[in-house]
Design a protein around this motif. Structure first.
Motif, PDB file in Angstrom:
ATOM      1  N   ASP A  95      46.811 -28.919 -20.804  1.00  0.00           N
ATOM      2  CA  ASP A  95      46.893 -29.501 -22.133  1.00  0.00           C
ATOM      3  C   ASP A  95      46.347 -30.919 -22.032  1.00  0.00           C
ATOM      4  OD1 ASP A  95      47.430 -30.456 -24.640  1.00  0.00           O
ATOM      5  OD2 ASP A  95      49.580 -30.022 -24.581  1.00  0.00           O
ATOM      6  N   ARG A  96      45.133 -31.106 -22.489  1.00  0.00           N
ATOM      7  CA  ARG A  96      44.472 -32.414 -22.395  1.00  0.00           C
ATOM      8  C   ARG A  96      44.479 -33.141 -23.728  1.00  0.00           C
ATOM      9  NH1 ARG A  96      38.935 -31.799 -20.118  1.00  0.00           N
ATOM     10  NH2 ARG A  96      39.219 -33.938 -19.463  1.00  0.00           N
ATOM     11  N   GLY A  97      45.188 -32.578 -24.700  1.00  0.00           N
ATOM     12  CA  GLY A  97      45.297 -33.232 -25.989  1.00  0.00           C
ATOM     13  C   GLY A  97      44.160 -32.878 -26.922  1.00  0.00           C
ATOM     14  N   GLN A  98      44.355 -33.226 -28.181  1.00  0.00           N
ATOM     15  CA  GLN A  98      43.397 -32.864 -29.221  1.00  0.00           C
ATOM     16  C   GLN A  98      42.063 -33.593 -29.076  1.00  0.00           C
ATOM     17  OE1 GLN A  98      45.027 -33.228 -33.115  1.00  0.00           O
ATOM     18  NE2 GLN A  98      43.380 -32.059 -34.052  1.00  0.00           N
ATOM     19  N   ALA A  99      42.067 -34.754 -28.463  1.00  0.00           N
ATOM     20  CA  ALA A  99      40.825 -35.525 -28.330  1.00  0.00           C
ATOM     21  C   ALA A  99      39.930 -35.028 -27.190  1.00  0.00           C
ATOM     22  CB  ALA A  99      41.158 -36.999 -28.101  1.00  0.00           C
ATOM     23  N   ALA A 100      40.445 -34.122 -26.375  1.00  0.00           N
ATOM     24  CA  ALA A 100      39.658 -33.603 -25.255  1.00  0.00           C
ATOM     25  C   ALA A 100      38.427 -32.864 -25.768  1.00  0.00           C
ATOM     26  CB  ALA A 100      40.503 -32.676 -24.393  1.00  0.00           C
ATOM     27  N   THR A 101      37.338 -32.984 -25.040  1.00  0.00           N
ATOM     28  CA  THR A 101      36.094 -32.328 -25.443  1.00  0.00           C
ATOM     29  C   THR A 101      35.781 -31.091 -24.610  1.00  0.00           C
ATOM     30  OG1 THR A 101      34.822 -33.778 -23.989  1.00  0.00           O
ATOM     31  CG2 THR A 101      35.091 -34.480 -26.291  1.00  0.00           C
ATOM     32  N   ALA A 102      36.583 -30.816 -23.600  1.00  0.00           N
ATOM     33  CA  ALA A 102      36.345 -29.644 -22.760  1.00  0.00           C
ATOM     34  C   ALA A 102      37.672 -29.114 -22.232  1.00  0.00           C
ATOM     35  CB  ALA A 102      35.444 -30.012 -21.580  1.00  0.00           C
ATOM     36  N   CYS A 103      37.642 -27.877 -21.793  1.00  0.00           N
ATOM     37  CA  CYS A 103      38.823 -27.246 -21.206  1.00  0.00           C
ATOM     38  C   CYS A 103      38.852 -27.515 -19.710  1.00  0.00           C
ATOM     39  CB  CYS A 103      38.779 -25.743 -21.427  1.00  0.00           C
ATOM     40  SG  CYS A 103      38.799 -25.260 -23.157  1.00  0.00           S
ATOM     41  N   ARG A 104      40.031 -27.526 -19.163  1.00  0.00           N
ATOM     42  CA  ARG A 104      40.186 -27.652 -17.723  1.00  0.00           C
ATOM     43  C   ARG A 104      41.227 -26.630 -17.279  1.00  0.00           C
ATOM     44  NH1 ARG A 104      41.129 -33.383 -15.491  1.00  0.00           N
ATOM     45  NH2 ARG A 104      38.945 -33.508 -16.058  1.00  0.00           N
ATOM     46  N   LEU A 105      40.907 -25.920 -16.227  1.00  0.00           N
ATOM     47  CA  LEU A 105      41.780 -24.896 -15.686  1.00  0.00           C
ATOM     48  C   LEU A 105      43.008 -25.523 -15.038  1.00  0.00           C
ATOM     49  CD1 LEU A 105      41.879 -21.807 -15.199  1.00  0.00           C
ATOM     50  CD2 LEU A 105      40.728 -22.225 -13.038  1.00  0.00           C
ATOM     51  N   ASP A 106      44.175 -24.979 -15.343  1.00  0.00           N
ATOM     52  CA  ASP A 106      45.425 -25.405 -14.726  1.00  0.00           C
ATOM     53  C   ASP A 106      45.636 -24.539 -13.482  1.00  0.00           C
ATOM     54  OD1 ASP A 106      48.012 -25.968 -13.934  1.00  0.00           O
ATOM     55  OD2 ASP A 106      48.930 -25.440 -15.847  1.00  0.00           O
ATOM     56  N   LEU A 107      45.375 -25.106 -12.328  1.00  0.00           N
ATOM     57  CA  LEU A 107      45.441 -24.334 -11.079  1.00  0.00           C
ATOM     58  C   LEU A 107      46.857 -23.879 -10.751  1.00  0.00           C
ATOM     59  CD1 LEU A 107      42.825 -26.268  -8.935  1.00  0.00           C
ATOM     60  CD2 LEU A 107      42.534 -24.153 -10.238  1.00  0.00           C
ATOM     61  N   SER A 108      47.872 -24.614 -11.198  1.00  0.00           N
ATOM     62  CA  SER A 108      49.248 -24.171 -10.934  1.00  0.00           C
ATOM     63  C   SER A 108      49.551 -22.913 -11.745  1.00  0.00           C
ATOM     64  CB  SER A 108      50.258 -25.282 -11.220  1.00  0.00           C
ATOM     65  OG  SER A 108      50.262 -25.621 -12.590  1.00  0.00           O
ATOM     66  N   GLY A 109      49.055 -22.830 -12.986  1.00  0.00           N
ATOM     67  CA  GLY A 109      49.218 -21.622 -13.786  1.00  0.00           C
ATOM     68  C   GLY A 109      48.487 -20.445 -13.162  1.00  0.00           C
ATOM     69  N   LEU A 110      47.304 -20.709 -12.636  1.00  0.00           N
ATOM     70  CA  LEU A 110      46.529 -19.669 -11.975  1.00  0.00           C
ATOM     71  C   LEU A 110      47.265 -19.152 -10.733  1.00  0.00           C
ATOM     72  CD1 LEU A 110      43.857 -18.180 -12.383  1.00  0.00           C
ATOM     73  CD2 LEU A 110      42.782 -19.889 -10.925  1.00  0.00           C
ATOM     74  N   ALA A 111      47.889 -20.060  -9.994  1.00  0.00           N
ATOM     75  CA  ALA A 111      48.667 -19.668  -8.809  1.00  0.00           C
ATOM     76  C   ALA A 111      49.874 -18.809  -9.200  1.00  0.00           C
ATOM     77  CB  ALA A 111      49.111 -20.903  -8.035  1.00  0.00           C
ATOM     78  N   LEU A 112      50.521 -19.131 -10.319  1.00  0.00           N
ATOM     79  CA  LEU A 112      51.643 -18.311 -10.806  1.00  0.00           C
ATOM     80  C   LEU A 112      51.172 -16.904 -11.156  1.00  0.00           C
ATOM     81  CD1 LEU A 112      53.602 -20.750 -13.150  1.00  0.00           C
ATOM     82  CD2 LEU A 112      54.444 -19.685 -11.060  1.00  0.00           C
ATOM     83  N   ALA A 113      50.018 -16.817 -11.814  1.00  0.00           N
ATOM     84  CA  ALA A 113      49.473 -15.516 -12.189  1.00  0.00           C
ATOM     85  C   ALA A 113      49.126 -14.694 -10.944  1.00  0.00           C
ATOM     86  CB  ALA A 113      48.240 -15.703 -13.072  1.00  0.00           C
ATOM     87  N   TYR A 114      48.543 -15.342  -9.960  1.00  0.00           N
ATOM     88  CA  TYR A 114      48.181 -14.697  -8.695  1.00  0.00           C
ATOM     89  C   TYR A 114      49.434 -14.100  -8.050  1.00  0.00           C
ATOM     90  CZ  TYR A 114      45.832 -14.577  -4.028  1.00  0.00           C
ATOM     91  OH  TYR A 114      45.279 -14.223  -2.825  1.00  0.00           O
ATOM     92  N   ALA A 115      50.491 -14.899  -7.978  1.00  0.00           N
ATOM     93  CA  ALA A 115      51.742 -14.445  -7.352  1.00  0.00           C
ATOM     94  C   ALA A 115      52.358 -13.292  -8.133  1.00  0.00           C
ATOM     95  CB  ALA A 115      52.717 -15.609  -7.248  1.00  0.00           C
ATOM     96  N   ALA A 116      52.274 -13.330  -9.451  1.00  0.00           N
ATOM     97  CA  ALA A 116      52.830 -12.255 -10.273  1.00  0.00           C
ATOM     98  C   ALA A 116      52.134 -10.937  -9.980  1.00  0.00           C
ATOM     99  CB  ALA A 116      52.709 -12.612 -11.754  1.00  0.00           C
TER     100      ALA A 116
END
Length: 180
Positions: free
Chosen positions: A83-104
């Motif tokens: 969550d980079r806020g409304q002013a952000a101009t691009a997306c960024r991957l949350d690696l901790s979320g990706l790690a949770l998905a991997y473990a699941a």
């Protein structure tokens, strides 16, 4: 053990392609609906599917980038966008979320008939993300289906080499591949 090491040792999954299939899609046009339909087709035939389907939520007023991965086995959705806020101009991957998905997924794939890795994208092309999940599924001799945006096809070929079979993304084609 990496995918390259699995391939080098000659270990095979249930088919002559190393137990790996992939579907290629146009950059920026992730086929969530087609993948969901294909998974449902297989599940309706009694197959146990572990893995992830990417879901893009409607942007909120706080952020224009809300990506999630849905755990196929449980239906749980895991946020993978910072969550980079409304002013952000691009997306960024949350690696901790990706790690949770991997473990699941890893927690469920030993009993699975197929592991679905939603995307072999930029992070995987660079050696991270869900790339290890593909290798672990191969090592466990569980067939794996991988989604590839066109821009990552070359990186996928470097990773998988001659293994892997391109397939149309539909349940019947996947079912025939798994039955081979």
């Amino acid at each position: 053990m990496t995918a390259g090491e699995v391939i080098a040792t000659g270990r095979r999954s249930r088919s002559t392609d190393g137990g790996v299939a992939y579907f290629v899609y146009a950059n920026g046009h992730y086929p969530a609906a087609a993948l969901t339909e294909s998974v449902a087709f297989l599940q309706n035939r009694g197959l146990r599917i572990a893995g992830l389907i990417e879901r893009n939520k409607e942007p909120s007023r706080h952020s224009h980038c809300d990506m999630e991965l849905e755990d196929i086995a449980t239906g749980r959705r895991i946020s993978i966008a910072e969550d980079r806020g409304q002013a952000a101009t691009a997306c960024r991957l949350d690696l901790s979320g990706l790690a949770l998905a991997y473990a699941a997924v890893k927690a469920n794939f030993a009993a699975a008939d197929l592991v679905v890795v939603s995307k072999f994208g930029k992070t995987e092309a660079e050696g991270g993300g869900l790339r290890g999940l593909v290798a672990e599924a191969m090592e466990a001799q569980v067939p794996v289906l991988v989604g590839l945006p066109e821009r990552c096809l070359s990186a996928w070929m470097d990773f998988a080499g001659e293994y892997g079979r391109p397939l149309q993304l539909n349940g019947a084609a996947l079912y025939r591949w798994l039955a081979a």
